[in-house]
Motif scaffolding. Structure first.
Motif, PDB file in Angstrom:
ATOM      1  N   GLN A 113       2.147 -23.702  -5.685  1.00 22.03           N
ATOM      2  CA  GLN A 113       1.405 -24.560  -4.872  1.00 22.03           C
ATOM      3  C   GLN A 113       1.000 -23.922  -3.523  1.00 22.03           C
ATOM      4  OE1 GLN A 113       0.540 -27.768  -5.334  1.00 22.03           O
ATOM      5  NE2 GLN A 113       1.667 -27.452  -7.223  1.00 22.03           N
ATOM      6  N   GLN A 114       1.791 -22.729  -3.078  1.00 21.24           N
ATOM      7  CA  GLN A 114       1.836 -22.076  -1.851  1.00 21.24           C
ATOM      8  C   GLN A 114       2.216 -20.724  -1.749  1.00 21.24           C
ATOM      9  OE1 GLN A 114       4.261 -23.174   1.761  1.00 21.24           O
ATOM     10  NE2 GLN A 114       2.539 -24.465   2.204  1.00 21.24           N
ATOM     11  N   LEU A 115       1.508 -19.700  -0.854  1.00 20.78           N
ATOM     12  CA  LEU A 115       1.969 -18.549  -1.027  1.00 20.78           C
ATOM     13  C   LEU A 115       1.569 -18.230   0.378  1.00 20.78           C
ATOM     14  CD1 LEU A 115       3.153 -15.714  -1.887  1.00 20.78           C
ATOM     15  CD2 LEU A 115       0.637 -15.164  -2.713  1.00 20.78           C
ATOM     16  N   ARG A 116       2.661 -17.596   1.216  1.00 20.73           N
ATOM     17  CA  ARG A 116       2.219 -17.174   2.502  1.00 20.73           C
ATOM     18  C   ARG A 116       2.328 -15.868   2.751  1.00 20.73           C
ATOM     19  NH1 ARG A 116       6.749 -21.222   4.198  1.00 20.73           N
ATOM     20  NH2 ARG A 116       7.420 -20.023   2.313  1.00 20.73           N
ATOM     21  N   LEU A 117       1.204 -15.194   3.245  1.00 24.25           N
ATOM     22  CA  LEU A 117       1.008 -13.616   3.259  1.00 24.25           C
ATOM     23  C   LEU A 117       0.742 -13.250   4.855  1.00 24.25           C
ATOM     24  CD1 LEU A 117      -1.587 -13.262   0.484  1.00 24.25           C
ATOM     25  CD2 LEU A 117       1.068 -12.869   0.295  1.00 24.25           C
ATOM     26  N   ALA A 118       1.661 -11.966   5.524  1.00 24.07           N
ATOM     27  CA  ALA A 118       1.070 -11.541   6.414  1.00 24.07           C
ATOM     28  C   ALA A 118       0.325 -10.157   6.218  1.00 24.07           C
ATOM     29  CB  ALA A 118       2.432 -10.971   7.168  1.00 24.07           C
ATOM     30  N   LEU A 119      -0.780 -10.036   6.816  1.00 22.47           N
ATOM     31  CA  LEU A 119      -1.669  -9.214   6.731  1.00 22.47           C
ATOM     32  C   LEU A 119      -1.509  -8.047   7.818  1.00 22.47           C
ATOM     33  CD1 LEU A 119      -3.792  -7.223   5.163  1.00 22.47           C
ATOM     34  CD2 LEU A 119      -5.480  -8.710   6.207  1.00 22.47           C
ATOM     35  N   CYS A 120      -1.428  -6.925   7.884  1.00 20.26           N
ATOM     36  CA  CYS A 120      -1.194  -6.261   9.213  1.00 20.26           C
ATOM     37  C   CYS A 120      -1.489  -4.755   8.836  1.00 20.26           C
ATOM     38  CB  CYS A 120       0.260  -6.185   9.840  1.00 20.26           C
ATOM     39  SG  CYS A 120       1.552  -5.680   8.540  1.00 20.26           S
ATOM     40  N   THR A 121      -1.786  -3.895   9.711  1.00 18.60           N
ATOM     41  CA  THR A 121      -2.385  -2.553   9.671  1.00 18.60           C
ATOM     42  C   THR A 121      -2.036  -1.801  11.173  1.00 18.60           C
ATOM     43  OG1 THR A 121      -4.271  -1.117   8.728  1.00 18.60           O
ATOM     44  CG2 THR A 121      -4.661  -3.052  10.114  1.00 18.60           C
ATOM     45  N   CYS A 122      -2.033  -0.442  11.035  1.00 18.96           N
ATOM     46  CA  CYS A 122      -2.480   0.584  12.183  1.00 18.96           C
ATOM     47  C   CYS A 122      -1.309   0.233  13.348  1.00 18.96           C
ATOM     48  CB  CYS A 122      -3.613   0.110  12.693  1.00 18.96           C
ATOM     49  SG  CYS A 122      -5.034   0.813  11.510  1.00 18.96           S
ATOM     50  N   GLY A 148      -2.085  -0.024   5.631  1.00 15.35           N
ATOM     51  CA  GLY A 148      -2.060   1.303   6.113  1.00 15.35           C
ATOM     52  C   GLY A 148      -2.345   1.803   7.438  1.00 15.35           C
ATOM     53  N   ASP A 149      -2.049   3.109   7.519  1.00 15.64           N
ATOM     54  CA  ASP A 149      -1.998   3.714   8.863  1.00 15.64           C
ATOM     55  C   ASP A 149      -0.487   3.035   9.435  1.00 15.64           C
ATOM     56  OD1 ASP A 149      -4.287   5.169   8.700  1.00 15.64           O
ATOM     57  OD2 ASP A 149      -5.236   4.080  10.497  1.00 15.64           O
ATOM     58  N   TYR A 150       0.406   3.346   8.348  1.00 15.19           N
ATOM     59  CA  TYR A 150       1.827   2.922   8.802  1.00 15.19           C
ATOM     60  C   TYR A 150       2.179   4.032   9.783  1.00 15.19           C
ATOM     61  CZ  TYR A 150       6.675   1.574   7.697  1.00 15.19           C
ATOM     62  OH  TYR A 150       7.805   1.139   7.769  1.00 15.19           O
ATOM     63  N   VAL A 204       2.995  -2.299   0.364  1.00 14.73           N
ATOM     64  CA  VAL A 204       2.403  -1.243   1.539  1.00 14.73           C
ATOM     65  C   VAL A 204       1.224  -0.346   0.705  1.00 14.73           C
ATOM     66  CG1 VAL A 204       2.746   0.470   3.297  1.00 14.73           C
ATOM     67  CG2 VAL A 204       4.197  -1.153   2.873  1.00 14.73           C
ATOM     68  N   ILE A 205       0.124  -0.338   1.421  1.00 16.12           N
ATOM     69  CA  ILE A 205      -0.950   0.817   0.766  1.00 16.12           C
ATOM     70  C   ILE A 205      -0.992   1.880   1.740  1.00 16.12           C
ATOM     71  CG2 ILE A 205      -2.101  -0.452  -1.003  1.00 16.12           C
ATOM     72  CD1 ILE A 205      -4.207  -1.167   1.065  1.00 16.12           C
ATOM     73  N   TRP A 206      -1.564   2.966   1.572  1.00 20.96           N
ATOM     74  CA  TRP A 206      -1.851   3.886   2.542  1.00 20.96           C
ATOM     75  C   TRP A 206      -3.323   3.935   3.228  1.00 20.96           C
ATOM     76  CZ3 TRP A 206       0.733   7.979  -0.724  1.00 20.96           C
ATOM     77  CH2 TRP A 206      -0.202   8.323  -1.938  1.00 20.96           C
ATOM     78  N   ASP A 207      -3.381   4.414   4.348  1.00 20.41           N
ATOM     79  CA  ASP A 207      -4.979   4.803   4.668  1.00 20.41           C
ATOM     80  C   ASP A 207      -4.884   6.362   4.967  1.00 20.41           C
ATOM     81  OD1 ASP A 207      -7.530   4.378   5.047  1.00 20.41           O
ATOM     82  OD2 ASP A 207      -7.463   3.651   7.103  1.00 20.41           O
ATOM     83  N   ASP A 208      -5.835   6.569   5.899  1.00 21.43           N
ATOM     84  CA  ASP A 208      -5.954   7.875   6.227  1.00 21.43           C
ATOM     85  C   ASP A 208      -4.756   8.569   6.915  1.00 21.43           C
ATOM     86  OD1 ASP A 208      -6.920   6.483   8.418  1.00 21.43           O
ATOM     87  OD2 ASP A 208      -8.272   8.083   8.718  1.00 21.43           O
ATOM     88  N   HIS A 209      -4.342   7.957   8.092  1.00 17.67           N
ATOM     89  CA  HIS A 209      -3.463   8.590   8.974  1.00 17.67           C
ATOM     90  C   HIS A 209      -2.180   9.023   8.244  1.00 17.67           C
ATOM     91  CE1 HIS A 209      -6.163   8.848  12.441  1.00 17.67           C
ATOM     92  NE2 HIS A 209      -6.313   7.588  12.268  1.00 17.67           N
ATOM     93  N   GLU A 210      -1.628   8.609   7.301  1.00 20.37           N
ATOM     94  CA  GLU A 210      -0.336   8.865   6.602  1.00 20.37           C
ATOM     95  C   GLU A 210      -0.437  10.314   6.308  1.00 20.37           C
ATOM     96  OE1 GLU A 210      -1.767   6.138   6.066  1.00 20.37           O
ATOM     97  OE2 GLU A 210      -0.406   4.325   6.221  1.00 20.37           O
ATOM     98  N   VAL A 211      -1.853  10.782   6.054  1.00 25.18           N
ATOM     99  CA  VAL A 211      -1.934  12.484   5.846  1.00 25.18           C
ATOM    100  C   VAL A 211      -2.711  12.777   6.907  1.00 25.18           C
ATOM    101  CG1 VAL A 211      -2.998  14.066   4.156  1.00 25.18           C
ATOM    102  CG2 VAL A 211      -2.022  11.781   3.363  1.00 25.18           C
ATOM    103  N   GLN A 212      -3.973  12.735   7.197  1.00 26.11           N
ATOM    104  CA  GLN A 212      -4.901  13.081   8.177  1.00 26.11           C
ATOM    105  C   GLN A 212      -6.346  12.175   8.506  1.00 26.11           C
ATOM    106  OE1 GLN A 212      -7.616  16.278   7.273  1.00 26.11           O
ATOM    107  NE2 GLN A 212      -7.234  17.321   9.156  1.00 26.11           N
TER     108      GLN A 212
END
Ligand SMILES: [Fe+2]
Length: 488
Positions: A113-122, A148-150, A204-212
C-alpha cells in the motif's frame, strides 16, 4: 584493540525481502589511517527483532581485513520480508557498536500500500553541518536514497565548522587511497550522518565528487593528467566508496564497481539505480557551459554506456505491471536552457543536457515500463527542481512522460544563495520546470501510494548550526497515470 573501534558507526543498505548488507569499519584512530594492526580481525555480528537485541534471529563472524580498511560487509539472508530488524557488531574485547535498524523489502508479489522514501544528495562536510540528516534520522521512512556527492574530494582544512585538522593529511585534493579513506572517516565521524545510517537502510549511488569534480568515465575534469594516472585515482576512489558504504560487492572492469542495480518493493515500485559517471564518454561539447555543439547530436554518445543502457531496457520490461517505475540517478535530467533566445543561449554539459540523444533514448525506454507511472529522482545541482520530462522540451505539445524530483543539497553551498539569482531568470523560459529553488538545503520525503505519489520538500533554516530547524516548504502530488507533479 585498546580503544573503541566503532567510531564510524554502522549502516545497512540495499534491503531485499531476505535481508540487507550490514556495514561497519574498525577505526580506533579514524583520522590517522584507522589505527588498526595490519592483520585480519574477527568481528561478530548480530541481528535481532527488537532494539534491545534480545530476540536474536541470526549471528555470525566476519573478517575485517586490512585490504578493505578493516571494513565489514555482511550480506544477511534468510530474514522475513517486510519486517523491522536491528543489528550490532562486537569485537573480541567488550567493544560493541551502536545498534542499527533496517526494514526488509516485501516479497515481489505483495500488494503493497505504501512506501516512504527519503531522497538526499550532496553533503560537503566543509560547507556546514547536517541538520538535514538529523531530520531524516527522525523521520519514519523505509529507505534513504542518496543520489551522490556523499564525499567531496576537496581539502576540508578550510571549513564552516571551524574545525582544525591535520594540515599535512588533509591539504590539497584527495587523490590517494589513504587520503580517500581518511576523508570518508572525517565525514563518517559526523553524529547526524551516523544517526541517519543507524535509523534506516540506505541505497547509495555516486556522483562526481566521490572521485573528482565533473569527471566523465576515464576522463578527468582538466587536462594535464594522463588516463593511466586518472584511472588509478578513480580505482582508489571507487574502492574507498565500497569500503565505507553498505554495498553489495560487485566488481566491474577497469578497477570499477557496479553501482547500477534494482530494488523492488512488492507490486508498488521498482527502483532502478543508475550510474551516470563510470561509463560515459567525455562531454561531447566540453566541460562547463556551452551552446549545443554538433558532437552532442551524435547518436553514439551515451550517458550510461552500452551495457548499462541494455540493462536499463530490461529493467523497464521488469517494471511492467508495477504501480510506480522509479529511476534514481545523480543528475538533472530535464532540459535547462540558459538565456534562451539570446546570443548567450547555452546548456550545462555535465548533466543530461550534454547528452541529449542518450536522454531521449532513456525517456523512450521509460515508456516500456508503463504509462504515467515513471518517477525520476536526482541530485547534483545544489538546487531543488520539480520537472515534467518530455521527449521534446521545446514543444508545448510534446506529452509529459515522467515526473522528476531533484533533491536540494544536504549541506553543499552552505547558507549561501548562489543559484537562485543565477538560474532564476532562465526558469520561465523552461516551462516544463514546475518548481525551482537554488538557495536552500534540505531533502525530499516521498510517499508512494497506490494512486498517488505525495512529495514533501523539507528545508533547513541553516546548515551552519547542527541543531537548526528543518521545516516543510512545499508539497506536490503525482496522480497515477497522469505524469507531472502539481502543488497541493
Ligand atoms: Fe554536489
Amino acid at each position: 584493540l585498546g580503544r573503541d573501534p566503532f567510531t564510524l558507526g554502522v549502516a545497512a543498505g540495499d534491503p531485499d525481502p531476505q535481508g540487507a548488507v550490514l556495514w561497519t569499519r574498525l577505526a580506533p584512530d579514524p583520522l590517522n589511517g584507522g589505527g588498526m594492526p595490519a592483520r585480519a580481525v574477527p568481528v561478530r555480528w548480530y541481528v535481532a527483532e527488537d532494539p534491545g537485541m534480545r530476540r536474536l534471529v541470526q549471528r555470525g563472524v566476519a573478517a575485517a581485513v586490512p585490504e578493505l580498511a578493516h571494513s565489514v560487509h555482511v550480506e544477511v539472508n534468510g530474514l522475513r520480508p517486510g519486517r523491522d530488524y536491528y543489528y550490532r557488531f562486537a569485537c573480541d574485547g567488550d567493544e560493541e557498536s551502536a545498534v542499527g535498524h533496517f526494514r526488509t523489502a516485501p516479497l515481489p508479489d505483495t500488494q503493497l500500500q505504501q512506501l516512504r522514501l527519503a531522497l538526499c544528495t550532496c553533503q560537503a562536510w566543509n560547507s556546514g553541518y547536517y541538520p538535514v540528516l538529523r531530520d531524516i534520522a527522525r523521520s519514519d521512512v523505509d529507505l534513504v536514497l542518496h543520489a551522490g556527492d556523499y564525499l567531496y574530494e576537496y581539502s576540508p582544512l578550510q571549513n564552516a565548522r571551524g574545525r582544525t585538522l591535520d594540515a599535512e593529511r588533509f591539504s590539497g585534493e584527495t587523490v590517494s587511497l589513504e587520503r580517500y579513506r581518511d576523508q570518508y572517516a572525517l565525514y563518517k565521524l559526523d553524529p547526524d550522518l551516523q544517526a541517519a545510517h543507524a535509523a534506516h537502510a540506505f541505497a547509495v549511488i555516486w556522483d562526481d565528487h566521490e572521485v573528482q569534480n565533473d569527471y566523465s568515465g576515464i576522463h578527468p575534469e582538466k587536462p594535464g593528467v594522463s588516463t593511466e594516472e586518472f584511472i588509478v585515482r578513480r580505482a582508489a576512489a571507487y574502492r574507498a566508496f565500497y569500503e565505507h558504504l553498505p554495498m553489495r560487492s560487485t566488481p566491474a572492469g577497469n578497477g570499477g564497481l557496479r553501482v547500477h542495480r534494482r530494488l523492488r518493493y512488492g507490486d508498488l515500485a521498482q527502483l532502478s539505480l543508475l550510474d551516470c559517471r563510470q561509463f560515459r564518454p567525455a562531454n561531447p561539447c566540453g566541460v562547463g557551459e556551452s551552446a549545443r555543439c554538433e558532437a552532442a547530436l551524435d547518436p553514439r554518445m551515451s550517458m550510461l554506456g552500452v551495457g548499462q543502457e541494455a540493462w536499463f531496457a530490461q529493467s523497464m520490461v521488469a517494471a511492467q505491471g508495477l504501480r510506480w517505475n522509479v529511476v534514481v540517478q545523480q543528475l538533472l535530467m530535464a532540459q535547462l536552457q540558459l538565456d534562451a533566445g539570446t546570443p548567450r543561449e547555452r546548456f550545462w554539459n555535465d548533466a543530461w543536457d550534454g547528452y541529449p540523444l542518450a536522454r531521449n533514448r532513456l525517456l523512450q525506454a521509460l515508456q516500456t515500463g508503463g504509462t504515467g507511472n515513471a518517477i525520476v529522482l536526482g541530485g547534483d545541482w545544489h538546487s531543488t527542481f520539480v520537472n515534467d520530462l518530455k521527449l521534446d522540451f521545446n514543444a508545448a505539445s510534446s506529452p509529459v512522460v515522467a515526473t522528476e524530483f531533484i533533491a536540494p543539497a544536504i549541506s553543499s553551498g552552505g547558507d549561501d544563495t548562489p543559484y537562485g539569482p543565477y538560474y532564476g531568470p532562465s526558469i520561465p523560459q523552461n516551462p516544463h520546470i514546475r518548481y525551482f529553488d537554488g538557495d536552500r538545503r534540505g531533502w525530499w520525503k516521498l510517499q508512494l501510494n497506490r494512486q498517488t505519489v505525495d512529495a514533501e520538500l523539507r528545508f533547513a533554516d541553516s546548515v551552519l548550526r547542527a541543531d537548526a530547524e528543518v521545516r516543510t516548504a512545499a508539497r506536490f502530488q503525482v496522480v497515477h497515470g497522469r505524469p507531472g507533479a502539481v502543488p497541493v
